[in-house]
Motif scaffolding. Structure first.
Motif, PDB file in Angstrom:
ATOM      1  N   GLY A 138       0.841  -1.201   0.000  1.00  0.00           N
ATOM      2  CA  GLY A 138       0.000   0.000   0.000  1.00  0.00           C
ATOM      3  C   GLY A 138       0.871   1.243   0.000  1.00  0.00           C
ATOM      4  N   GLU A 139       0.691   2.100  -1.021  1.00  0.00           N
ATOM      5  CA  GLU A 139       1.646   3.192  -1.276  1.00  0.00           C
ATOM      6  C   GLU A 139       1.282   4.532  -0.635  1.00  0.00           C
ATOM      7  N   LEU A 140       0.152   4.591   0.077  1.00  0.00           N
ATOM      8  CA  LEU A 140      -0.413   5.918   0.376  1.00  0.00           C
ATOM      9  C   LEU A 140       0.325   6.744   1.436  1.00  0.00           C
ATOM     10  N   THR A 191       5.740  12.486  -0.132  1.00  0.00           N
ATOM     11  CA  THR A 191       5.687  13.315  -1.330  1.00  0.00           C
ATOM     12  C   THR A 191       4.244  13.659  -1.703  1.00  0.00           C
ATOM     13  N   ARG A 192       3.273  13.007  -1.057  1.00  0.00           N
ATOM     14  CA  ARG A 192       1.871  13.396  -1.245  1.00  0.00           C
ATOM     15  C   ARG A 192       1.555  14.544  -0.290  1.00  0.00           C
ATOM     16  N   LYS A 193       0.873  15.550  -0.831  1.00  0.00           N
ATOM     17  CA  LYS A 193       0.635  16.777  -0.046  1.00  0.00           C
ATOM     18  C   LYS A 193      -0.061  16.514   1.284  1.00  0.00           C
ATOM     19  N   LYS A 194      -1.105  15.691   1.256  1.00  0.00           N
ATOM     20  CA  LYS A 194      -1.886  15.447   2.480  1.00  0.00           C
ATOM     21  C   LYS A 194      -1.048  14.737   3.540  1.00  0.00           C
ATOM     22  N   ILE A 248       9.942  -0.150   4.049  1.00  0.00           N
ATOM     23  CA  ILE A 248      10.695   1.026   4.510  1.00  0.00           C
ATOM     24  C   ILE A 248      11.243   1.740   3.282  1.00  0.00           C
ATOM     25  N   ASP A 249      10.584   2.861   2.934  1.00  0.00           N
ATOM     26  CA  ASP A 249      10.794   3.530   1.646  1.00  0.00           C
ATOM     27  C   ASP A 249      11.597   4.802   1.851  1.00  0.00           C
ATOM     28  N   SER A 250      12.887   4.756   1.489  1.00  0.00           N
ATOM     29  CA  SER A 250      13.718   5.946   1.668  1.00  0.00           C
ATOM     30  C   SER A 250      14.971   5.859   0.821  1.00  0.00           C
ATOM     31  N   VAL A 288      12.888  -3.597   2.443  1.00  0.00           N
ATOM     32  CA  VAL A 288      13.602  -2.342   2.210  1.00  0.00           C
ATOM     33  C   VAL A 288      13.267  -1.841   0.804  1.00  0.00           C
ATOM     34  N   ASN A 289      12.767  -0.626   0.720  1.00  0.00           N
ATOM     35  CA  ASN A 289      12.427   0.010  -0.562  1.00  0.00           C
ATOM     36  C   ASN A 289      13.259   1.284  -0.696  1.00  0.00           C
ATOM     37  N   SER A 290      14.434   1.237  -1.286  1.00  0.00           N
ATOM     38  CA  SER A 290      14.929   0.157  -2.123  1.00  0.00           C
ATOM     39  C   SER A 290      16.452   0.221  -2.197  1.00  0.00           C
ATOM     40  N   VAL A 345      14.048  -7.204   0.166  1.00  0.00           N
ATOM     41  CA  VAL A 345      14.538  -5.963  -0.444  1.00  0.00           C
ATOM     42  C   VAL A 345      14.003  -5.799  -1.866  1.00  0.00           C
ATOM     43  N   ILE A 346      13.633  -4.557  -2.187  1.00  0.00           N
ATOM     44  CA  ILE A 346      13.279  -4.202  -3.564  1.00  0.00           C
ATOM     45  C   ILE A 346      14.536  -3.693  -4.246  1.00  0.00           C
ATOM     46  N   ALA A 347      14.904  -4.317  -5.365  1.00  0.00           N
ATOM     47  CA  ALA A 347      16.114  -3.934  -6.096  1.00  0.00           C
ATOM     48  C   ALA A 347      15.723  -3.189  -7.365  1.00  0.00           C
ATOM     49  N   LEU A 348      16.061  -1.900  -7.403  1.00  0.00           N
ATOM     50  CA  LEU A 348      15.763  -1.072  -8.583  1.00  0.00           C
ATOM     51  C   LEU A 348      16.845  -1.270  -9.631  1.00  0.00           C
ATOM     52  N   SER A 349      16.406  -1.370 -10.895  1.00  0.00           N
ATOM     53  CA  SER A 349      17.375  -1.649 -11.958  1.00  0.00           C
ATOM     54  C   SER A 349      18.062  -0.374 -12.431  1.00  0.00           C
ATOM     55  N   ILE A 355      12.480  -7.673  -7.708  1.00  0.00           N
ATOM     56  CA  ILE A 355      13.109  -6.911  -8.793  1.00  0.00           C
ATOM     57  C   ILE A 355      12.120  -5.880  -9.343  1.00  0.00           C
ATOM     58  N   ASP A 356      12.553  -4.610  -9.357  1.00  0.00           N
ATOM     59  CA  ASP A 356      11.716  -3.506  -9.856  1.00  0.00           C
ATOM     60  C   ASP A 356      12.359  -2.951 -11.118  1.00  0.00           C
ATOM     61  N   PRO A 357      11.733  -3.137 -12.292  1.00  0.00           N
ATOM     62  CA  PRO A 357      12.358  -2.703 -13.544  1.00  0.00           C
ATOM     63  C   PRO A 357      12.297  -1.192 -13.758  1.00  0.00           C
ATOM     64  N   CYS A 365       6.446  -3.543  -9.300  1.00  0.00           N
ATOM     65  CA  CYS A 365       6.616  -2.201  -9.842  1.00  0.00           C
ATOM     66  C   CYS A 365       5.565  -1.269  -9.271  1.00  0.00           C
ATOM     67  N   GLY A 366       5.881   0.024  -9.344  1.00  0.00           N
ATOM     68  CA  GLY A 366       4.879   1.053  -9.123  1.00  0.00           C
ATOM     69  C   GLY A 366       4.248   1.297 -10.482  1.00  0.00           C
ATOM     70  N   LEU A 367       3.019   1.793 -10.517  1.00  0.00           N
ATOM     71  CA  LEU A 367       2.341   1.939 -11.803  1.00  0.00           C
ATOM     72  C   LEU A 367       2.332   3.357 -12.331  1.00  0.00           C
ATOM     73  N   SER A 368       2.369   4.342 -11.415  1.00  0.00           N
ATOM     74  CA  SER A 368       1.981   5.694 -11.816  1.00  0.00           C
ATOM     75  C   SER A 368       2.897   6.313 -12.869  1.00  0.00           C
ATOM     76  N   ASN A 369       4.176   5.926 -12.912  1.00  0.00           N
ATOM     77  CA  ASN A 369       5.069   6.524 -13.913  1.00  0.00           C
ATOM     78  C   ASN A 369       4.647   6.241 -15.352  1.00  0.00           C
ATOM     79  N   ALA A 421       3.034  -5.617  -6.409  1.00  0.00           N
ATOM     80  CA  ALA A 421       2.817  -4.273  -6.945  1.00  0.00           C
ATOM     81  C   ALA A 421       2.703  -3.250  -5.823  1.00  0.00           C
ATOM     82  N   ILE A 422       3.242  -2.054  -6.087  1.00  0.00           N
ATOM     83  CA  ILE A 422       3.103  -0.920  -5.166  1.00  0.00           C
ATOM     84  C   ILE A 422       1.946  -0.088  -5.685  1.00  0.00           C
ATOM     85  N   ILE A 423       0.825  -0.133  -4.988  1.00  0.00           N
ATOM     86  CA  ILE A 423      -0.401   0.476  -5.530  1.00  0.00           C
ATOM     87  C   ILE A 423      -1.222   1.130  -4.421  1.00  0.00           C
TER      88      ILE A 423
HETATM   89  N1  THG Z   1       8.992   1.557  -7.193  1.00  0.00           N
HETATM   90  C1  THG Z   1       9.367   1.490  -5.894  1.00  0.00           C
HETATM   91  N2  THG Z   1       8.967   2.374  -4.975  1.00  0.00           N
HETATM   92  C2  THG Z   1       8.177   3.411  -5.340  1.00  0.00           C
HETATM   93  C3  THG Z   1       7.742   3.531  -6.673  1.00  0.00           C
HETATM   94  C4  THG Z   1       8.167   2.563  -7.612  1.00  0.00           C
HETATM   95  N3  THG Z   1       7.790   4.328  -4.412  1.00  0.00           N
HETATM   96  C5  THG Z   1       7.147   5.543  -4.817  1.00  0.00           C
HETATM   97  C6  THG Z   1       6.231   5.316  -6.013  1.00  0.00           C
HETATM   98  N4  THG Z   1       6.896   4.562  -7.035  1.00  0.00           N
HETATM   99  C7  THG Z   1       5.003   4.556  -5.569  1.00  0.00           C
HETATM  100  N5  THG Z   1       4.302   5.300  -4.585  1.00  0.00           N
HETATM  101  C8  THG Z   1       3.381   6.307  -4.895  1.00  0.00           C
HETATM  102  C9  THG Z   1       2.763   6.944  -3.819  1.00  0.00           C
HETATM  103  C10 THG Z   1       1.778   7.885  -4.046  1.00  0.00           C
HETATM  104  C11 THG Z   1       1.426   8.239  -5.327  1.00  0.00           C
HETATM  105  C12 THG Z   1       2.037   7.605  -6.391  1.00  0.00           C
HETATM  106  C13 THG Z   1       3.020   6.642  -6.177  1.00  0.00           C
HETATM  107  C14 THG Z   1       0.364   9.266  -5.515  1.00  0.00           C
HETATM  108  N6  THG Z   1       0.493  10.170  -6.507  1.00  0.00           N
HETATM  109  C15 THG Z   1      -0.535  11.155  -6.789  1.00  0.00           C
HETATM  110  C16 THG Z   1      -1.030  10.931  -8.231  1.00  0.00           C
HETATM  111  O1  THG Z   1      -0.394  10.162  -8.964  1.00  0.00           O
HETATM  112  O2  THG Z   1      -2.044  11.507  -8.582  1.00  0.00           O
HETATM  113  C17 THG Z   1      -0.010  12.585  -6.695  1.00  0.00           C
HETATM  114  C18 THG Z   1       0.602  12.916  -5.344  1.00  0.00           C
HETATM  115  C19 THG Z   1      -0.380  13.503  -4.327  1.00  0.00           C
HETATM  116  O3  THG Z   1      -1.366  12.846  -3.969  1.00  0.00           O
HETATM  117  O4  THG Z   1      -0.123  14.641  -3.850  1.00  0.00           O
HETATM  118  O5  THG Z   1      -0.595   9.291  -4.777  1.00  0.00           O
HETATM  119  O6  THG Z   1       7.823   2.605  -8.829  1.00  0.00           O
HETATM  120  N7  THG Z   1      10.151   0.465  -5.523  1.00  0.00           N
END
Ligand code: THG
Length: 267
Positions: A5-7, A11-14, A74-76, A95-97, A119-123, A159-161, A194-198, A225-227
């Motif tokens: 759970g990524e919330l 970096t999220r404003k709230k 633990i994300d840092s 450990v992330n990551s 551990v999450i290993a970023l490529s 493994i995180d691509p 993987c995280g999806l948002s990118n 998945a990190i979601i």
């Molecule tokens: N791989 C790994 N770790 C990660 C990522 C990854 N950690 C960070 C990120 N990617 C996954 N975590 C989040 C947490 C919150 C949001 C997106 C990814 C999020 N974003 C809002 C949006 O997309 O609209 C904007 C921010 C906000 O709410 O202010 O909520 O890929 N290993």
């Protein structure tokens, strides 16, 4: 799928404001809601507080621990904050990551081992993020071998691509799919995550893209998945895909998910 759970990410404003105001109830509520929704790990990130990360990491973990014993991610980017986190998190932390950057890997890998963490290993390595899928696979192989040598088994490696925006190069979806397939068929007991948002950066209707992408990656064997576990549609799609991929005996989980009312409003 193993869900992180990524919330609780500063970096999220709230979340940033809640941490600044030491609003324990807000953090506790989000932690509990994510676990109740099916998160297997709760990610905790204080990275937006540069210079104060370890202190805020400690506060975040103590706060989350008031409502759940769930394993923590633990994300840092800060090794000191990770070690503070691991001391407090208890068993089964992830450990992330880590990356293949020489200095970082050399310092962090022994800490992962010391706390018996996953551990999450970023490529990426000292060259940064790589564009060529074969180079990415080479880094992944190097990290898996080095972690194994330190006594960290594949079961503890995710493994995180590193997903890149499809808007910048339309190959990036297929690249991620082939990297995940290759890793899952080459290394026994390894995890891919993987995280999806990118992937949807710069495009409209981002959730639609993220949801569809996760389904394509699951078809290639992605098992974590990190979601946002509060996204009901995404959670419903994951349960459905697991069934369709033969990972849900007698469709039991799908049927239970429906019985609990969790698929209402999705059709
Ligand atoms: N791989 C790994 N770790 C990660 C990522 C990854 N950690 C960070 C990120 N990617 C996954 N975590 C989040 C947490 C919150 C949001 C997106 C990814 C999020 N974003 C809002 C949006 O997309 O609209 C904007 C921010 C906000 O709410 O202010 O909520 O890929 N290993």
């Amino acid at each position: 799928v193993i869900i992180i759970g990524e919330l609780i990410n500063s970096t999220r404003k709230k979340i940033y404001s809640a941490i600044e105001a030491r609003d324990m109830n807000y953090i506790k509520d989000i932690a509990k809601k994510q676990v109740d929704a099916g998160a297997n790990y709760v990610d905790v990130n204080s990275g937006a507080f540069v210079g104060k990360e370890p202190e805020y990491m400690e506060w975040l973990i103590k706060t989350v621990r008031e409502v759940t014993d769930a394993p923590l991610s633990i994300d840092s980017p800060n090794i000191e904050a990770i070690e503070v986190g691991l001391k407090l998190a208890g068993e089964n932390a992830i450990v992330n990551s880590i990356t293949a950057e020489k200095e970082k890997f050399g310092k962090l890998a022994p800490i992962v081992k010391k706390y018996n963490a996953s551990v999450i290993a970023l490529s990426m390595d000292d060259r940064g993020m790589l564009d060529d899928a074969n180079e990415v696979l080479q880094i992944i192989e190097k990290m898996i071998m080095s972690l194994n040598e330190l006594g960290i088994p594949n079961e503890k490696i995710f493994i995180d691509p590193l997903i890149k925006p499809i808007s910048t190069n339309t190959c990036y979806g297929l690249d991620a799919m082939s990297i995940i397939e290759k890793v899952m068929t080459t290394y026994r007991n390894i995890h891919t995550i993987c995280g999806l948002s990118n992937v949807s950066f710069g495009l409209p209707k981002r959730k639609l893209i993220n949801q569809t992408f996760l389904m394509l990656l699951m078809a290639k064997g992605l098992d974590s998945a990190i979601i946002d576990p509060l996204d009901n549609r995404l959670m419903g799609m994951i349960a459905t895909a697991e069934m369709l991929l033969g990972k849900d005996n007698f469709c039991m989980n799908y049927l239970n998910t429906d019985r609990e009312g969790k698929l209402e409003g999705l059709v």
